[in-house]
Structure formats: structure tokens, C-alpha cells
Design a protein around this motif. Structure first.
Motif, PDB file in Angstrom:
ATOM      1  N   LEU A  81      18.320  83.139  52.896  1.00 20.46           N
ATOM      2  CA  LEU A  81      18.612  82.496  53.491  1.00 20.46           C
ATOM      3  C   LEU A  81      18.441  81.388  52.872  1.00 20.46           C
ATOM      4  N   PRO A  82      19.422  80.969  51.439  1.00 26.42           N
ATOM      5  CA  PRO A  82      18.809  79.544  51.687  1.00 26.42           C
ATOM      6  C   PRO A  82      19.096  78.599  51.925  1.00 26.42           C
ATOM      7  N   ALA A  83      17.543  76.912  52.078  1.00 23.77           N
ATOM      8  CA  ALA A  83      18.030  75.822  52.864  1.00 23.77           C
ATOM      9  C   ALA A  83      19.237  74.936  51.678  1.00 23.77           C
ATOM     10  N   GLY A  84      20.084  74.602  53.363  1.00 23.94           N
ATOM     11  CA  GLY A  84      20.984  73.790  52.298  1.00 23.94           C
ATOM     12  C   GLY A  84      22.553  74.619  52.087  1.00 23.94           C
ATOM     13  N   LEU A  85      22.384  75.968  52.505  1.00 27.78           N
ATOM     14  CA  LEU A  85      23.251  77.262  52.676  1.00 27.78           C
ATOM     15  C   LEU A  85      25.116  76.817  52.870  1.00 27.78           C
ATOM     16  N   ALA A  86      25.550  76.698  52.177  1.00 28.73           N
ATOM     17  CA  ALA A  86      27.571  76.089  52.120  1.00 28.73           C
ATOM     18  C   ALA A  86      28.037  76.909  53.555  1.00 28.73           C
ATOM     19  N   ALA A  87      27.551  78.770  53.011  1.00 29.71           N
ATOM     20  CA  ALA A  87      27.993  79.485  54.362  1.00 29.71           C
ATOM     21  C   ALA A  87      28.170  79.191  55.304  1.00 29.71           C
ATOM     22  N   SER A  88      28.263  79.618  56.758  1.00 28.14           N
ATOM     23  CA  SER A  88      27.755  79.983  58.191  1.00 28.14           C
ATOM     24  C   SER A  88      27.479  81.093  57.815  1.00 28.14           C
ATOM     25  N   VAL A  89      26.468  81.619  58.808  1.00 28.72           N
ATOM     26  CA  VAL A  89      26.302  82.811  59.085  1.00 28.72           C
ATOM     27  C   VAL A  89      26.579  83.656  61.018  1.00 28.72           C
ATOM     28  N   PHE A  90      26.555  84.339  61.210  1.00 28.80           N
ATOM     29  CA  PHE A  90      27.290  85.343  62.222  1.00 28.80           C
ATOM     30  C   PHE A  90      26.406  86.303  62.033  1.00 28.80           C
ATOM     31  N   VAL A  91      26.508  86.352  63.168  1.00 29.50           N
ATOM     32  CA  VAL A  91      25.824  88.287  63.833  1.00 29.50           C
ATOM     33  C   VAL A  91      26.065  88.692  64.783  1.00 29.50           C
ATOM     34  N   VAL A  92      26.079  89.993  64.796  1.00 29.56           N
ATOM     35  CA  VAL A  92      25.808  90.547  66.102  1.00 29.56           C
ATOM     36  C   VAL A  92      24.378  91.286  66.284  1.00 29.56           C
ATOM     37  N   LEU A  93      23.688  91.833  67.374  1.00 26.94           N
ATOM     38  CA  LEU A  93      23.024  92.279  66.892  1.00 26.94           C
ATOM     39  C   LEU A  93      23.228  93.624  68.526  1.00 26.94           C
ATOM     40  N   HIS A  94      22.875  94.825  68.427  1.00 27.17           N
ATOM     41  CA  HIS A  94      23.187  94.989  69.665  1.00 27.17           C
ATOM     42  C   HIS A  94      22.169  94.920  70.807  1.00 27.17           C
ATOM     43  N   LEU A  95      22.363  94.771  72.129  1.00 26.07           N
ATOM     44  CA  LEU A  95      21.313  93.851  73.266  1.00 26.07           C
ATOM     45  C   LEU A  95      21.550  94.110  74.316  1.00 26.07           C
ATOM     46  N   PRO A  96      20.722  94.870  75.127  1.00 20.03           N
ATOM     47  CA  PRO A  96      20.835  95.451  77.282  1.00 20.03           C
ATOM     48  C   PRO A  96      21.638  94.500  77.251  1.00 20.03           C
ATOM     49  N   ARG A  97      21.949  95.051  77.863  1.00 16.89           N
ATOM     50  CA  ARG A  97      23.096  93.866  78.961  1.00 16.89           C
ATOM     51  C   ARG A  97      22.373  93.853  80.475  1.00 16.89           C
ATOM     52  N   GLY A  98      22.774  92.213  81.168  1.00 16.15           N
ATOM     53  CA  GLY A  98      21.896  92.033  81.366  1.00 16.15           C
ATOM     54  C   GLY A  98      20.978  90.804  81.454  1.00 16.15           C
ATOM     55  N   ARG A  99      20.075  90.822  80.167  1.00 14.06           N
ATOM     56  CA  ARG A  99      19.172  90.010  80.452  1.00 14.06           C
ATOM     57  C   ARG A  99      19.383  89.160  78.982  1.00 14.06           C
ATOM     58  N   GLY A 100      19.189  88.160  79.398  1.00 16.67           N
ATOM     59  CA  GLY A 100      18.420  86.779  78.376  1.00 16.67           C
ATOM     60  C   GLY A 100      18.619  87.483  77.062  1.00 16.67           C
ATOM     61  N   SER A 101      18.932  86.919  75.628  1.00 19.17           N
ATOM     62  CA  SER A 101      18.765  87.064  74.823  1.00 19.17           C
ATOM     63  C   SER A 101      17.488  85.605  74.196  1.00 19.17           C
TER      64      SER A 101
END
Length: 197
Positions: A32-52
Motif C-alpha cells: 500500500l503506497p504512502a499517501g494512499l487516498a483510500a481507507s483500508v479495512f481488514v478482517v482477520l479471523h482470530l481466536p476469541r478471548g485474547r487481545g490482538s
């Protein structure tokens, strides 16, 4: 990957991944280039009950600021937002971010489909959606929603994915604009428009 070009007016990028996703995103997000005009949203499946630690892990390799989402955060351009464990991430008018503890979708919370559907409703043809490596079928319905809204759909080539089930499920449910290796998705990301500011 010559000849593959993105629509010019991408304002948001949504990315979904599961098994094998941390390593895939560690390779992909630095593109992803520095100064990107867009916003980026990420969902990654993680174990529940733990911090990320995802925001910290990805922040070390990404040219853009990386933040774990807080409910009602305003959406800023050129920022990567990561869903926290055990909350659905949605996009709302404003635009702003919303977190939900609604029931899991495809056994997942956060759900890729929930993010993709809300982003499709908000951004329509100005959205780029990417499905990466993972098990299960989360994201397939969401990608179909992005396609119906006129957004650009990218799926990692199943043979290139650490775990091919999720990309394969997405391709069974809907056609993608691009079916690419991780390297080619990186090349696509480098084409994303930068802010004129």
C-alpha cells in the motif's frame, strides 16, 4: 500482471483473511503506497478471548498508520483499520466505524461478509474488496454484495493460498474481476490512487 488496471475512483479497500492470513497480510500491506487516498479495512479471523497484536505487527511493515478499530471512530483516508477480536466491523454513514456483537456469521465474529456488505452499501463502485487465504466460506456472500454494488472484486488464486478453501468458496459463489497470486495483488495495490494533498 501487465494489462490489469483498477478503476480510478477507489475510496475504500476491504480485505478478508483467515488461516494463513497473518503471513499473507505481512506481505501484502507493505505494497500500500504512502499517501494512499483510500481507507483500508481488514478482517482477520482470530481466536476469541485474547487481545490482538495485529495493529502492532502490521504497523511495523506498513507505510500507513495501522489502528485497531474503536466503535464510532471516524474513517480517515490513508489509514489501515483492523477489526478487534470477537466484534463484527461495519462501516456506517459519515463515514464512521461501528462494532457489533451480533451473532457470528459463517461461524466467525468478526465476519468478512458483514464488513463487505456494509462497505458495499456505503461505497458501491468506489470499493475494492479482496479475499485471501483461509478455511470456511466467510466472505463469499460479502463479495457477491460488493459485485452487485458495482465494486471491484479480487480473490487470491486458490492454488497460491496457504489455505485455499475460502478463496475457492468465494469463486463458487460469484465471479471476481481478478483472480491473482499474492504478488499480483501487491502490484494491483501499488496502482491505488494517492492523495493529492
Amino acid at each position: 500482471m501487465s494489462g490489469l488496471t483498477l478503476p480510478a475512483a477507489i475510496e475504500a479497500v476491504v480485505i478478508g483473511a483467515s488461516s494463513g492470513g497473518v503471513e499473507a497480510l505481512r506481505r501484502l500491506l507493505p505494497a500500500l503506497p504512502a499517501g494512499l487516498a483510500a481507507s483500508v479495512f481488514v478482517v482477520l479471523h482470530l481466536p476469541r478471548g485474547r487481545g490482538s497484536l495485529l495493529a502492532e505487527i502490521f504497523g511495523r511493515v506498513c507505510a500507513l498508520p495501522v489502528r485497531e478499530v474503536l466503535d464510532k471512530d471516524p474513517v480517515l483516508p490513508g489509514t489501515v483499520y483492523v477489526a478487534p477480536p470477537n466484534y463484527h466491523l461495519l462501516l456506517d454513514s459519515g463515514p464512521q466505524l461501528a462494532l457489533s456483537m451480533d451473532e457470528p456469521v459463517e461461524y466467525s465474529r468478526p465476519s468478512i461478509t458483514v464488513l463487505f456488505e456494509s462497505a458495499a452499501a456505503l461505497y458501491g463502485p468506489r470499493l475494492l474488496a479482496v479475499i485471501l487465504t483461509g478455511a470456511g466460506a466467510d466472505g463469499a456472500e460479502g463479495l457477491a454484495a460488493v459485485q452487485r454494488a458495482g465494486g471491484c472484486c479480487v480473490v487470491q488464486l486458490p492454488a497460491d493460498a496457504s489455505v485455499p478453501q475460502m478463496p475457492a468458496s468465494a469463486l463458487q459463489r460469484t465471479s471476481a474481476d481478478f483472480v491473482l497470486t499474492l504478488e499480483d495483488i501487491m502490484s494491483l495495490f501499488r496502482q491505488l490512487p494517492r492523495s493529492s494533498a
